[in-house]
Scaffold this active site. Structure first.
Site, mmCIF file in Angstrom:
data_model
loop_
_atom_site.group_PDB
_atom_site.id
_atom_site.type_symbol
_atom_site.label_atom_id
_atom_site.label_comp_id
_atom_site.label_asym_id
_atom_site.label_seq_id
_atom_site.Cartn_x
_atom_site.Cartn_y
_atom_site.Cartn_z
ATOM 1 N N GLY A 54 -7.345 9.086 -26.691
ATOM 2 C CA GLY A 54 -8.684 8.536 -26.958
ATOM 3 C C GLY A 54 -9.578 8.848 -25.777
ATOM 4 N N CYS A 81 -1.116 10.282 -24.171
ATOM 5 C CA CYS A 81 -2.281 10.101 -23.296
ATOM 6 C C CYS A 81 -2.747 8.640 -23.340
ATOM 7 C CB CYS A 81 -3.374 11.102 -23.684
ATOM 8 S SG CYS A 81 -4.655 11.260 -22.440
ATOM 9 N N TYR A 82 -3.923 8.367 -23.904
ATOM 10 C CA TYR A 82 -4.383 6.970 -24.029
ATOM 11 C C TYR A 82 -3.314 6.130 -24.721
ATOM 12 C CZ TYR A 82 -7.744 3.207 -25.257
ATOM 13 O OH TYR A 82 -8.423 2.010 -25.400
ATOM 14 N N HIS A 168 -0.616 16.499 -23.803
ATOM 15 C CA HIS A 168 -0.889 16.579 -25.253
ATOM 16 C C HIS A 168 0.042 17.586 -25.926
ATOM 17 C CE1 HIS A 168 -4.541 14.108 -25.477
ATOM 18 N NE2 HIS A 168 -4.720 14.498 -24.236
ATOM 19 N N GLU A 170 0.463 18.059 -28.962
ATOM 20 C CA GLU A 170 -0.108 18.554 -30.223
ATOM 21 C C GLU A 170 -0.974 19.791 -30.032
ATOM 22 O OE1 GLU A 170 -0.948 15.984 -28.488
ATOM 23 O OE2 GLU A 170 -3.008 15.316 -28.754
ATOM 24 N N ASP A 226 -11.664 24.577 -51.542
ATOM 25 C CA ASP A 226 -11.240 23.231 -51.956
ATOM 26 C C ASP A 226 -11.456 23.007 -53.453
ATOM 27 O OD1 ASP A 226 -10.831 22.967 -49.274
ATOM 28 O OD2 ASP A 226 -12.596 21.725 -48.906
ATOM 29 N N LYS A 367 -6.894 21.287 -44.410
ATOM 30 C CA LYS A 367 -7.392 22.559 -44.942
ATOM 31 C C LYS A 367 -6.284 23.612 -45.068
ATOM 32 C CE LYS A 367 -11.261 24.664 -46.049
ATOM 33 N NZ LYS A 367 -12.378 24.050 -46.793
#
Ligand code: XMP
Length: 511
Positions: A54, A81-82, A168, A170, A226, A367
């Site tokens: 965050g 992290c946060y 991080h 990710e 989409d 997506k």
């Protein structure tokens, strides 16, 4: 579906990346607001919980908080992290300003005897972005990683199944990131890998069948991926009881409307009503130069045309739209978030037109998953691999007042650029590329004469998430070819420019 990983969102720009990384390990993940009540978390029966990063400091007054009961459910929790800092603080540790902030890649030394890092390489580069860090550990925790300036770059209390990382995992730059996420999800949470698009398609088709029964469905096709995937799913579920309306506002890319028409009449036989409404749009936009006003007028006119066309079709039972998971997350998974991204083309229509239900089969998909689903359903690559395209289309890539002539120049230049970039294989490495009509005229020489014509700009960017972007380093020879072809083949263009600006400070689109 077996148990998911739940991600509590503390507002990091990377939260969606965490959810995608988990799904790339074929495990379903769901994002909830960080302060989701414990009963809401438990109702999802998660196999594990991830606390996201965050932007704030956990020591700030009014810092985003969570229900610490998630730490005592006996379910594995990973704080990032946060998320790590809030876990430490909630359990009696402390968080303090680091002597030096760390932003970008840092060398991290991992304790590979720890549960989370077992079997990994002991030293690797990881993405850091913090000015605060855990200063003292809560009882029962050990430090499991360090960097030069961050002695507690990871922590764990393995018996309590609680883990934290300051970096991080990710972010793709974190070399061991994927391995760490997989280790948490598969080896610690023991998730089953059953998130695959072919089984999703089978389930979604069954769900649509039972929701629609013998009824009919109306869908707005935009030419984008989409709505095409929604159409393909619904068509497989209910056949020609699907009615599609394609409003061509006059700002689509070359051959875009034709592709949609071909696919949804030949390959997926549905009722398709393609409406050329371009006259109306150009009329409404006469004299308008302000970008925001252009967008608003196009949005409003789109709804008006769509409504009229829908009414012509008579009473249909259900309304479908291609809302995807990022829209759902962005419209309220962080407390206090006010960004509600309504579908620009159909906002408010379902209730107004009296439909019994709204069908949004892509609500849980990212997506890249939508594209994968499209491939599973048999849509052509020209459709599934389409780049993002803004609702107002070429209208916001043609600066200033819109005329047919100017938009045609944009469209023809764009088609050449697209063809050559694809021939060069750049669609695999460059995230988005298109031509912009700068609305700028400059002097040139054509044959023996002087010209005073339009300058076209090439915009090409690489990005992970479209929130930040770098300009793509396109080979000079390809730029030369595109420039030569555009100036030779598109009447009214005598100059081609390359946009070499990152986002920020520029945006990807020019308007
Ligand atoms: P910007 O220009 O904000 O673009 O840096 C980020 C991404 O969003 C796309 N974009 C839009 N997509 N409706 C859309 O569906 C819009 O009005 C719109 N405006 C920008 C843009 O193409 C890029 O991928």
């Amino acid at each position: 579906m077996s148990q998911p990983i739940v991600i509590l969102n503390f507002g990091s720009q990377f939260t969606q990346l965490i959810a995608r990384r988990v799904r790339q390990a074929h495990v379903f993940s769901q994002v909830l607001a960080c302060d989701a009540p414990i009963d809401e978390v438990k109702a999802l029966n998660p196999a594990g919980i991830i606390l996201s990063g965050g932007p704030a400091s956990v020591n700030d007054e009014g810092a985003l908080w969570f229900d610490p009961a998630v730490l005592t459910l006996g379910i594995p929790v990973l704080g990032i992290c946060y998320g790590m800092q809030i876990m430490a603080k909630a359990l009696g540790g402390s968080v303090a300003r680091a002597s030096k902030g760390e932003y970008g890649l840092s060398e991290v030394t991992l304790n590979t005897d720890s549960r989370l890092f077992a079997g990994l390489k002991p030293v690797s580069d990881s993405w850091m972005s913090h000015s605060q860090q855990v200063a003292s550990l809560p009882d029962g925790f050990i430090a499991t990683a360090a960097t030069g300036t961050c002695p507690i770059a990871a922590m764990e209390n393995a018996p309590a199944r609680l883990y934290g990382v300051q970096f991080h995992p990710e972010v793709t730059h974190s070399l061991l990131g994927e391995a760490i996420i997989r280790r948490f999800v598969l080896d610690i949470c023991l998730c089953h890998q059953d998130w695959y698009m072919d089984s999703f398609a089978t389930r979604a088709i069954e769900e649509i069948k039972s929701a629609v029964g013998e009824g009919t469905v109306l869908l707005g096709l935009s030419g984008g991926v989409d709505s095409a995937v929604v159409a393909a799913l619904i068509q497989k579920a209910i056949g020609d009881r699907l009615y599609c309306v394609l409003v061509d506002h006059g700002f689509m890319r070359k051959n875009e409307a034709q592709l949609a028409s071909e696919v949804f009449t030949a390959h997926f036989p549905a009722h398709l009503f393609a409406v050329d409404a371009s006259d109306r749009f150009f009329e409404k936009l006469k004299g308008i130069t302000d970008p925001e006003q252009k967008r608003k007028i196009i949005g409003a006119e789109f709804v008006a045309v769509f409504r009229e066309e829908a009414q012509k079709l008579g009473a249909l039972d259900h309304f479908a739209q291609g809302t995807i998971y990022p829209d759902v997350i962005e419209s309220g998974a962080v407390p206090g978030s006010v960004t509600i991204k309504s579908h620009h083309n159909v906002g408010g229509l379902p209730a107004e037109l009296g439909f019994t239900s709204l069908i949004e089969p892509l609500r849980t998909l990212f997506k890249d998953e939508v594209r994968e689903l499209g491939r599973v359903l048999g849509l052509p690559p020209a459709m599934t691999d389409r780049q993002p395209f803004p609702g107002p289309g070429l209208a916001i890539r043609t600066l200033g007042e819109l005329t047919r002539e100017k938009v045609n120049i944009t469209r023809e230049s764009d088609a050449i650029l697209l063809e050559e970039f694809e021939n060069a294989g750049l669609h695999k490495s460059v995230s988005q590329f298109f031509a912009v009509n700068t609305n700028l005229r400059s002097v040139g020489v054509m044959g023996d004469g002087r010209s005073y014509d339009t300058a076209i700009a090439i915009r090409a960017v690489t990005t992970d998430d479209f929130m930040t972007a770098d300009w793509a380093r396109v080979p000079y020879d390809l730029l030369a070819l595109v420039s030569r072809r555009i100036t030779n083949e598109v009447p009214g263009v005598n100059r081609v420019l390359m946009d070499v600006t990152t986002k920020p400070p520029a945006s990807i689109e020019w308007e």
